[in-house]
Scaffold this motif. Sequence first.
Motif, PDB file in Angstrom:
ATOM      1  N   PHE A 237       0.864  -1.184   0.000  1.00 41.49           N
ATOM      2  CA  PHE A 237       0.000   0.000   0.000  1.00 41.49           C
ATOM      3  C   PHE A 237       0.902   1.237   0.000  1.00 41.49           C
ATOM      4  CE2 PHE A 237       0.536  -1.026   4.533  1.00 41.49           C
ATOM      5  CZ  PHE A 237       0.884   0.199   5.087  1.00 41.49           C
ATOM      6  N   SER A 238       0.352   2.341  -0.463  1.00 37.73           N
ATOM      7  CA  SER A 238       1.126   3.589  -0.531  1.00 37.73           C
ATOM      8  C   SER A 238       0.357   4.699   0.165  1.00 37.73           C
ATOM      9  CB  SER A 238       1.411   3.972  -1.989  1.00 37.73           C
ATOM     10  OG  SER A 238       0.208   4.173  -2.704  1.00 37.73           O
ATOM     11  N   ILE A 239       1.109   5.588   0.809  1.00 38.92           N
ATOM     12  CA  ILE A 239       0.537   6.759   1.475  1.00 38.92           C
ATOM     13  C   ILE A 239       1.256   7.990   0.933  1.00 38.92           C
ATOM     14  CG2 ILE A 239       0.204   7.957   3.659  1.00 38.92           C
ATOM     15  CD1 ILE A 239       0.125   5.240   5.032  1.00 38.92           C
ATOM     16  N   SER A 240       0.509   8.897   0.333  1.00 42.31           N
ATOM     17  CA  SER A 240       1.100  10.101  -0.262  1.00 42.31           C
ATOM     18  C   SER A 240       0.849  11.311   0.619  1.00 42.31           C
ATOM     19  CB  SER A 240       0.503  10.355  -1.651  1.00 42.31           C
ATOM     20  OG  SER A 240       0.826   9.298  -2.521  1.00 42.31           O
ATOM     21  N   VAL A 241       1.794  12.230   0.573  1.00 45.74           N
ATOM     22  CA  VAL A 241       1.673  13.498   1.301  1.00 45.74           C
ATOM     23  C   VAL A 241       1.941  14.623   0.307  1.00 45.74           C
ATOM     24  CG1 VAL A 241       2.442  14.878   3.256  1.00 45.74           C
ATOM     25  CG2 VAL A 241       2.564  12.374   3.365  1.00 45.74           C
ATOM     26  N   TYR A 242       1.003  15.522   0.175  1.00 47.62           N
ATOM     27  CA  TYR A 242       1.206  16.690  -0.708  1.00 47.62           C
ATOM     28  C   TYR A 242       0.295  17.825  -0.260  1.00 47.62           C
ATOM     29  CZ  TYR A 242      -2.852  14.578  -3.091  1.00 47.62           C
ATOM     30  OH  TYR A 242      -4.075  14.020  -3.381  1.00 47.62           O
ATOM     31  N   ARG A 243       0.522  18.981  -0.837  1.00 47.36           N
ATOM     32  CA  ARG A 243      -0.299  20.155  -0.536  1.00 47.36           C
ATOM     33  C   ARG A 243      -1.342  20.303  -1.650  1.00 47.36           C
ATOM     34  NH1 ARG A 243       3.510  25.209   0.721  1.00 47.36           N
ATOM     35  NH2 ARG A 243       1.477  26.042   1.357  1.00 47.36           N
ATOM     36  N   PRO A 244      -2.589  19.966  -1.395  1.00 53.48           N
ATOM     37  CA  PRO A 244      -3.613  20.063  -2.446  1.00 53.48           C
ATOM     38  C   PRO A 244      -3.842  21.511  -2.859  1.00 53.48           C
ATOM     39  CG  PRO A 244      -4.617  19.628  -0.316  1.00 53.48           C
ATOM     40  CD  PRO A 244      -3.149  19.502  -0.116  1.00 53.48           C
ATOM     41  N   ILE A 245      -4.134  21.701  -4.128  1.00 52.16           N
ATOM     42  CA  ILE A 245      -4.452  23.035  -4.645  1.00 52.16           C
ATOM     43  C   ILE A 245      -5.945  23.258  -4.479  1.00 52.16           C
ATOM     44  CG2 ILE A 245      -4.471  24.500  -6.696  1.00 52.16           C
ATOM     45  CD1 ILE A 245      -1.970  22.951  -7.616  1.00 52.16           C
ATOM     46  N   GLU A 246      -6.296  24.349  -3.813  1.00 49.68           N
ATOM     47  CA  GLU A 246      -7.684  24.605  -3.448  1.00 49.68           C
ATOM     48  C   GLU A 246      -8.215  25.848  -4.160  1.00 49.68           C
ATOM     49  OE1 GLU A 246      -7.283  25.059   0.734  1.00 49.68           O
ATOM     50  OE2 GLU A 246      -6.990  22.910   1.123  1.00 49.68           O
ATOM     51  N   TYR A 247      -9.519  25.831  -4.425  1.00 52.20           N
ATOM     52  CA  TYR A 247     -10.190  26.969  -5.055  1.00 52.20           C
ATOM     53  C   TYR A 247     -10.647  27.948  -3.977  1.00 52.20           C
ATOM     54  CZ  TYR A 247     -13.556  29.665  -7.817  1.00 52.20           C
ATOM     55  OH  TYR A 247     -14.240  30.682  -8.437  1.00 52.20           O
ATOM     56  N   GLN A 248     -10.268  29.242  -4.132  1.00 53.07           N
ATOM     57  CA  GLN A 248     -10.588  30.255  -3.134  1.00 53.07           C
ATOM     58  C   GLN A 248     -11.560  31.321  -3.658  1.00 53.07           C
ATOM     59  OE1 GLN A 248      -9.216  30.236   0.185  1.00 53.07           O
ATOM     60  NE2 GLN A 248      -8.787  28.167  -0.541  1.00 53.07           N
ATOM     61  N   GLY A 249     -12.007  31.186  -4.911  1.00 52.17           N
ATOM     62  CA  GLY A 249     -12.958  32.152  -5.452  1.00 52.17           C
ATOM     63  C   GLY A 249     -14.378  31.834  -5.022  1.00 52.17           C
ATOM     64  N   ASP A 250     -15.356  32.495  -5.664  1.00 50.30           N
ATOM     65  CA  ASP A 250     -16.759  32.167  -5.391  1.00 50.30           C
ATOM     66  C   ASP A 250     -17.403  31.618  -6.664  1.00 50.30           C
ATOM     67  OD1 ASP A 250     -17.554  34.331  -7.021  1.00 50.30           O
ATOM     68  OD2 ASP A 250     -17.557  35.710  -5.326  1.00 50.30           O
ATOM     69  N   THR A 251     -18.704  31.430  -6.615  1.00 46.93           N
ATOM     70  CA  THR A 251     -19.398  30.765  -7.735  1.00 46.93           C
ATOM     71  C   THR A 251     -20.328  31.719  -8.481  1.00 46.93           C
ATOM     72  OG1 THR A 251     -21.129  30.003  -6.212  1.00 46.93           O
ATOM     73  CG2 THR A 251     -19.275  28.520  -6.616  1.00 46.93           C
ATOM     74  N   HIS A 252     -20.013  33.018  -8.470  1.00 42.01           N
ATOM     75  CA  HIS A 252     -20.851  33.991  -9.156  1.00 42.01           C
ATOM     76  C   HIS A 252     -20.326  34.251 -10.572  1.00 42.01           C
ATOM     77  CE1 HIS A 252     -21.787  34.943  -4.893  1.00 42.01           C
ATOM     78  NE2 HIS A 252     -22.999  35.107  -5.380  1.00 42.01           N
ATOM     79  N   ASN A 253     -21.268  34.368 -11.502  1.00 39.71           N
ATOM     80  CA  ASN A 253     -20.911  34.694 -12.880  1.00 39.71           C
ATOM     81  C   ASN A 253     -20.890  36.201 -13.088  1.00 39.71           C
ATOM     82  OD1 ASN A 253     -22.640  31.811 -13.720  1.00 39.71           O
ATOM     83  ND2 ASN A 253     -20.559  32.139 -14.427  1.00 39.71           N
ATOM     84  N   LEU A 254     -19.954  36.649 -13.909  1.00 36.61           N
ATOM     85  CA  LEU A 254     -19.882  38.057 -14.296  1.00 36.61           C
ATOM     86  C   LEU A 254     -20.675  38.240 -15.583  1.00 36.61           C
ATOM     87  CD1 LEU A 254     -16.079  38.726 -13.677  1.00 36.61           C
ATOM     88  CD2 LEU A 254     -17.985  39.291 -12.177  1.00 36.61           C
ATOM     89  N   GLU A 255     -21.690  39.103 -15.529  1.00 32.86           N
ATOM     90  CA  GLU A 255     -22.537  39.351 -16.691  1.00 32.86           C
ATOM     91  C   GLU A 255     -22.368  40.796 -17.164  1.00 32.86           C
ATOM     92  OE1 GLU A 255     -26.315  36.346 -16.155  1.00 32.86           O
ATOM     93  OE2 GLU A 255     -26.487  38.368 -15.334  1.00 32.86           O
ATOM     94  N   ILE A 256     -22.398  40.972 -18.478  1.00 30.34           N
ATOM     95  CA  ILE A 256     -22.292  42.302 -19.078  1.00 30.34           C
ATOM     96  C   ILE A 256     -23.501  42.520 -19.969  1.00 30.34           C
ATOM     97  CG2 ILE A 256     -20.994  43.705 -20.730  1.00 30.34           C
ATOM     98  CD1 ILE A 256     -18.455  42.622 -19.624  1.00 30.34           C
ATOM     99  N   SER A 257     -24.081  43.722 -19.882  1.00 34.15           N
ATOM    100  CA  SER A 257     -25.236  44.055 -20.709  1.00 34.15           C
ATOM    101  C   SER A 257     -24.772  44.313 -22.142  1.00 34.15           C
ATOM    102  CB  SER A 257     -25.932  45.304 -20.149  1.00 34.15           C
ATOM    103  OG  SER A 257     -27.017  45.677 -20.968  1.00 34.15           O
ATOM    104  N   VAL A 258     -25.362  43.588 -23.079  1.00 33.61           N
ATOM    105  CA  VAL A 258     -25.014  43.760 -24.499  1.00 33.61           C
ATOM    106  C   VAL A 258     -26.240  44.134 -25.328  1.00 33.61           C
ATOM    107  CG1 VAL A 258     -23.027  42.224 -24.396  1.00 33.61           C
ATOM    108  CG2 VAL A 258     -25.285  41.269 -24.900  1.00 33.61           C
TER     109      VAL A 258
END
Length: 389
Positions: A237-258
């Motif tokens: 068996f193997s055990i890995s250690v690393y620093r996961p890359i995490e998402y720090q933004g939010d889930t809002h979309n940017l909309e522009i009036s066209v």
Amino acid sequence: MRVAMSTIFNNIQNNLQNLASDLQRINASISSGHKYQRISDNPVDVGAILGLTTEESQTVQYDRNLETAKGWLSVTLSALQDITDIVRASTGLANQMATGTYNAAQRQAAAQQIQGYLEEIMQVGNTKFGGQHILAGFKTDSPPFVEGGWDIQPPVMHLQSGSTGTAVAAGAYTGDTSRTYLVEVVTGGGAGVGTYRVSVDGGQSWTTPAVIPAGVAALGDGVQVTMGGTWVAGDRFSISVYRPIEYQGDTHNLEISVGSQSRLVVNEIGSDAVGGDLGSNDIFQILAQLKSSLEANDPAGAGASLERLRSFESHITSILAGLGASLDRVGLKENIYGTLKDELTRQISDRGDTDLVAAANLLKAKETAYQAALLSSSKVMGMSLMDYL
């Protein structure tokens, strides 16, 4: 009817004033290039011009919005295309390493290459446009992807037939670089009977075999494992250690009036498009697991990551297609607004711009009339009853 001299003088004054006003209005029209100086000059035409001007201003603003949208979409498309190219390179490497023709040293080298791909994807994912991060939702002032703290991953088990071995990872990592601990059972049995050894280079070198303890076994740098059940020689068996890359933004979309009732989404949410949320399409997690499999010299694990990479390729290709469609829409809108601006400019010019030739002729006619009125007025105002007495 009796006409008093005061009436004559008042009429002369009014007529001269009207002619002077006409001369001033025509001169202002020629100087400014605008036919009308105030609404009262022609309420109907001026009202129409104001309406056309308002529409033109809105069209110009929509055109500016489209320019902004095109920039956001183009930069996002380019960034995700770069990530797609890196993923394809990773897929090719995983495809090679999933075969049995490569050894532990080669897979260790491939793992370092995957680490480079991970860092490159995070850098591309933090791309800015106009000083704003394009994949961060509304949180455009901070990078959407960051490295988390050191995380000890659950063991990946490869057991022989008949084995009931279990492993639970624990501890607090004290190292400063990612690492995968490969544990192999040398002689079968349970705690106090079986023996195991550890490798940190994919099996190229091993520690001296030790007896499986009844409690916690230290693997190194603060990483621990508790081995339970009955083991069979050859279990791994193997055990890995690393620093996961995490998402720090939010889930809002940017909309522009066209358009008056038309809005366009110009961004992609980083967690949806790239990952950092431990979801099924988290490319950071996929590549981290591929790297761990390569470090553990595990071709089967590399094969599993290969399938996930192919799935991610399909996922991001769909996103790229959507971005391309949005860019096509922007181009179509730009053509429409370009034609509309030209037509509005023409109509405003036709209604409100001075016809210089006609205005010059009218000014000359008014000058002549004014001069004639002055001459006539001088003769009338010079008359006196005393001249006939």
